[in-house]
Enzyme design. Structure first.
Site, PDB file in Angstrom:
ATOM      1  N   ASP A   1      26.593 -64.428  -5.826  1.00 26.39           N
ATOM      2  CA  ASP A   1      26.008 -64.528  -6.967  1.00 26.39           C
ATOM      3  C   ASP A   1      26.982 -65.300  -8.140  1.00 26.39           C
ATOM      4  O   ASP A   1      28.183 -65.018  -8.222  1.00 26.39           O
ATOM      5  CB  ASP A   1      25.687 -62.907  -7.574  1.00 26.39           C
TER       6      ASP A   1
ATOM      7  N   LYS B   1      21.447 -83.899 -15.458  1.00 33.52           N
ATOM      8  CA  LYS B   1      20.736 -84.014 -16.244  1.00 33.52           C
ATOM      9  C   LYS B   1      19.305 -83.059 -16.075  1.00 33.52           C
ATOM     10  O   LYS B   1      19.130 -82.876 -14.839  1.00 33.52           O
ATOM     11  CB  LYS B   1      20.339 -85.531 -16.570  1.00 33.52           C
TER      12      LYS B   1
ATOM     13  N   HIS C   1      22.258 -90.610 -13.004  1.00 31.87           N
ATOM     14  CA  HIS C   1      22.417 -91.342 -11.847  1.00 31.87           C
ATOM     15  C   HIS C   1      22.009 -92.713 -12.117  1.00 31.87           C
ATOM     16  O   HIS C   1      22.409 -93.787 -11.281  1.00 31.87           O
ATOM     17  CB  HIS C   1      21.829 -91.117 -10.395  1.00 31.87           C
TER      18      HIS C   1
ATOM     19  N   LYS D   1      23.490 -97.105 -10.981  1.00 29.78           N
ATOM     20  CA  LYS D   1      22.871 -98.171 -10.296  1.00 29.78           C
ATOM     21  C   LYS D   1      23.376 -99.544 -10.554  1.00 29.78           C
ATOM     22  O   LYS D   1      23.257 -99.819 -11.565  1.00 29.78           O
ATOM     23  CB  LYS D   1      21.277 -98.276 -10.525  1.00 29.78           C
TER      24      LYS D   1
ATOM     25  N   GLU E   1       6.087 -94.347 -10.308  1.00 30.55           N
ATOM     26  CA  GLU E   1       6.246 -93.795  -8.915  1.00 30.55           C
ATOM     27  C   GLU E   1       5.234 -93.269  -8.162  1.00 30.55           C
ATOM     28  O   GLU E   1       4.389 -92.852  -8.951  1.00 30.55           O
ATOM     29  CB  GLU E   1       7.312 -92.307  -9.245  1.00 30.55           C
TER      30      GLU E   1
ATOM     31  N   ASP F   1      12.612 -85.315 -18.035  1.00 31.81           N
ATOM     32  CA  ASP F   1      12.924 -85.611 -16.847  1.00 31.81           C
ATOM     33  C   ASP F   1      13.482 -86.908 -16.890  1.00 31.81           C
ATOM     34  O   ASP F   1      14.555 -87.112 -16.151  1.00 31.81           O
ATOM     35  CB  ASP F   1      11.732 -85.427 -15.747  1.00 31.81           C
TER      36      ASP F   1
ATOM     37  N   HIS G   1      17.296 -91.395 -18.246  1.00 28.02           N
ATOM     38  CA  HIS G   1      17.151 -92.642 -17.299  1.00 28.02           C
ATOM     39  C   HIS G   1      16.741 -93.870 -18.344  1.00 28.02           C
ATOM     40  O   HIS G   1      17.383 -95.085 -18.229  1.00 28.02           O
ATOM     41  CB  HIS G   1      16.356 -92.690 -16.292  1.00 28.02           C
TER      42      HIS G   1
ATOM     43  N   LYS H   1       4.269 -90.357 -12.503  1.00 29.58           N
ATOM     44  CA  LYS H   1       3.953 -89.929 -11.239  1.00 29.58           C
ATOM     45  C   LYS H   1       2.764 -90.313 -10.716  1.00 29.58           C
ATOM     46  O   LYS H   1       1.799 -90.286 -11.449  1.00 29.58           O
ATOM     47  CB  LYS H   1       4.234 -88.467 -10.938  1.00 29.58           C
TER      48      LYS H   1
HETATM   49  C1  BG6 Z   1      15.401 -88.015 -11.198  1.00 25.16           C
HETATM   50  C2  BG6 Z   1      14.139 -87.212 -11.498  1.00 25.16           C
HETATM   51  O1  BG6 Z   1      16.268 -87.904 -11.968  1.00 25.16           O
HETATM   52  O2  BG6 Z   1      15.199 -89.608 -10.748  1.00 25.16           O
HETATM   53  C3  BG6 Z   1      12.953 -87.797 -10.463  1.00 25.16           C
HETATM   54  O3  BG6 Z   1      14.166 -85.975 -11.700  1.00 25.16           O
HETATM   55  C4  BG6 Z   1      12.920 -89.011 -10.281  1.00 25.16           C
HETATM   56  O4  BG6 Z   1      11.795 -87.178 -11.018  1.00 25.16           O
HETATM   57  C5  BG6 Z   1      14.140 -89.778  -9.885  1.00 25.16           C
HETATM   58  O5  BG6 Z   1      11.791 -89.219  -9.462  1.00 25.16           O
HETATM   59  C6  BG6 Z   1      14.082 -91.272  -9.928  1.00 25.16           C
HETATM   60  O6  BG6 Z   1      15.216 -91.777  -9.348  1.00 25.16           O
HETATM   61  P1  BG6 Z   1      15.220 -93.150  -8.623  1.00 25.16           P
HETATM   62  O7  BG6 Z   1      16.725 -93.289  -8.549  1.00 25.16           O
HETATM   63  O8  BG6 Z   1      14.512 -92.706  -7.347  1.00 25.16           O
HETATM   64  O9  BG6 Z   1      14.583 -94.146  -9.225  1.00 25.16           O
END
Ligand code: BG6
Length: 455
Positions: A85, A138, A168, A172, A206, A225, A230, A316
């Site tokens: 925990d 994030k 992330h 890229k 997506e 999100d 991003h 999405k």
């Molecule tokens: C994440 C989100 O940070 O990035 C997801 O939480 C999203 O919802 C994803 O699908 C997309 O990342 P990538 O690199 O697949 O475009």
């Protein structure tokens, strides 16, 4: 800047989705390249033992890119596991023991932000924080005030040089290349401004839904999100000025200046949507009005970009999985006839297959002086060292390199732009899975040639 090599990796939330999909595969690749130094200690409260944890790591890499005969054994040998925990000091004593002689651990918090303060304090009390760094996932906070408060919590133990706010997208190659391409080519920069660019669109589409992450997703929604982090990172890269020198902070300052000049967004500037069927996803609250689609416009009040609309769209369950930036250039006057030639554009496809394309107009075959659109595409990549985003960012964090991490002022500036919208959201329209979201989203771009849909 402290560039000491981290000599251990501790990750909290080790049995979670992010570890499974991203972190184990990246670590396997780091292990293969000899960049995973010291023990890799997973911490979670799942009632697991080390064998189960190793089995999870193996399953993760097999499902995400494949097991590597060199990397996987190295990764498995480095793994340790602590089941406990986050409130219990004994959990952190065990972490301390596994750290052994390591002096510079990197602590990766892949856990909900409300747990950050608790874990950070325990790291300090147990001595695990000494000489260490911390990586936080994030979204960093849920608005500007909470991001500020989180930084204050982490600041008590780690200074800014040792805090790595991960996004992330910044890892890229295609996102980093936007800056490189702009400033390394003399043909683009002279036209990269309001006099030539009429509008800019960023689409992150997506094809899939929330993929079993309903409980997480329902707590954030599309704006928190991916837009706050991003997609605003992408805006910064498109719009920034060239940094005055190669210093890490010079680059981060320029990206920060873009956000400072962005006008706040409120509900008049946005169309929100939710795909039909979202409410049936496990973990989603009954009657949830959380958005799975957002289309918005924003303006950058800088000398370079004033009055040029930047349209951002993400969702999405849309028709394709692709992220693209399209800058539409201003229309030329008709050349030889009354037919206006098709509008030029520059397209950066960021994923899944990076590409840069320029849309131009050529004379149509036949006896009429009329234009038709052609696209000049560059898809080839140079170099062989393609790194996964998490692989690059983990390696950077272990070496203390902050270039592709978000500074505290940047994160707060990003929330400033969206806070008015998040405090007062417009109605959420439903849309059919596989469509381009609510029809109302088309109104945003109708005076700018409509949305440019990635194929
Ligand atoms: C994440 C989100 O940070 O990035 C997801 O939480 C999203 O919802 C994803 O699908 C997309 O990342 P990538 O690199 O697949 O475009």
């Amino acid at each position: 800047m402290d560039n000491t090599q981290s000599d251990a990796l501790v990750f909290f939330g080790a049995t979670g989705d992010l570890a499974y999909k991203q972190i184990f595969p990246s670590r396997q690749r780091l292990a293969k390249r000899g960049k995973l130094i010291g023990p890799v200690i997973g911490v979670a409260k799942a009632g697991w033992g080390l064998d189960q944890f190793k089995a999870r790591a193996q399953d993760s890499v097999e499902k995400h890119g494949g097991a590597d005969p060199e990397g996987l054994p190295k990764l498995l040998a480095a793994l340790r596991y602590v089941d406990g925990d986050y409130n219990d000091p004994a959990t952190f004593q065990q972490v301390r023991q596994h750290l052994g002689t390591a002096k510079h651990p990197l602590h990766y918090l892949a856990i909900p932000p409300f747990l950050f303060g608790k874990v950070i304090d325990q790291l300090k009390a147990s001595g695990c924080a000494d000489g260490g760094r911390v990586v936080v996932e994030k979204p960093f906070g849920h608005d500007r005030a909470s991001a500020h408060a989180l930084t204050a919590e982490i600041d008590r133990v780690f200074d800014e040089d040792h805090i790595f706010r991960i996004d992330h997208y910044l890892g890229k190659n295609s996102v980093q290349n936007m800056i490189f391409f702009r400033f390394a080519n003399s043909f683009l920069e002279p036209i990269w401004k309001r006099e030539y660019v009429e509008s800019v669109q960023i689409t992150m589409s997506e094809k899939f839904g929330v993929q079993g992450r309903g409980a997480f997703y329902d707590g954030v929604g599309a704006i928190r999100d991916v837009v706050q982090n991003h997609l605003l990172q992408v805006v910064s890269n498109i719009a920034m000025e060239p940094p005055p020198c190669t210093d890490v902070e010079a680059l981060r300052d320029e990206r920060m200046k873009v956000l400072k000049s962005v006008q706040t967004v409120d509900k008049e500037d946005v169309i929100l949507g939710q795909f039909k069927g979202y409410l049936d996803e496990p973990g989603v609250k009954p009657g949830s009005t959380v958005e799975t689609f957002a289309a918005l416009q924003l303006y950058i009040n800088s000398w370079r970009w004033r009055d040029v609309p930047f349209f951002i769209r993400t969702g999405k369950s849309l028709p394709v999985t692709a992220t693209e930036v399209v800058a539409k250039l201003r229309q030329t006057p008709p050349v030889f006839s009354e037919d206006v030639p098709p509008q030029n554009y520059v397209r950066f496809r960021l994923s899944p297959v990076p590409m840069i394309a320029i849309g131009g107009s050529v004379k149509e075959a036949g006896d009429r002086l009329r234009g038709c659109m052609v696209e000049l595409e560059a898809e080839q990549q140079c170099g062989t060292d393609e790194l996964l985003p998490y692989e690059e960012l983990l390696e950077d964090a272990m070496r203390g390199r902050q270039t592709w991490f978000a500074r505290k002022d940047y994160v707060e500036a990003a929330w400033r732009i969206l806070d008015p919208l998040l405090a007062d959201k417009p109605e959420v329209h439903t849309y059919d899975p596989g469509s381009w979201g609510p029809a109302d989203a088309d109104k945003l771009t109708k005076d700018f040639g409509g949305w440019s849909n990635p194929v």
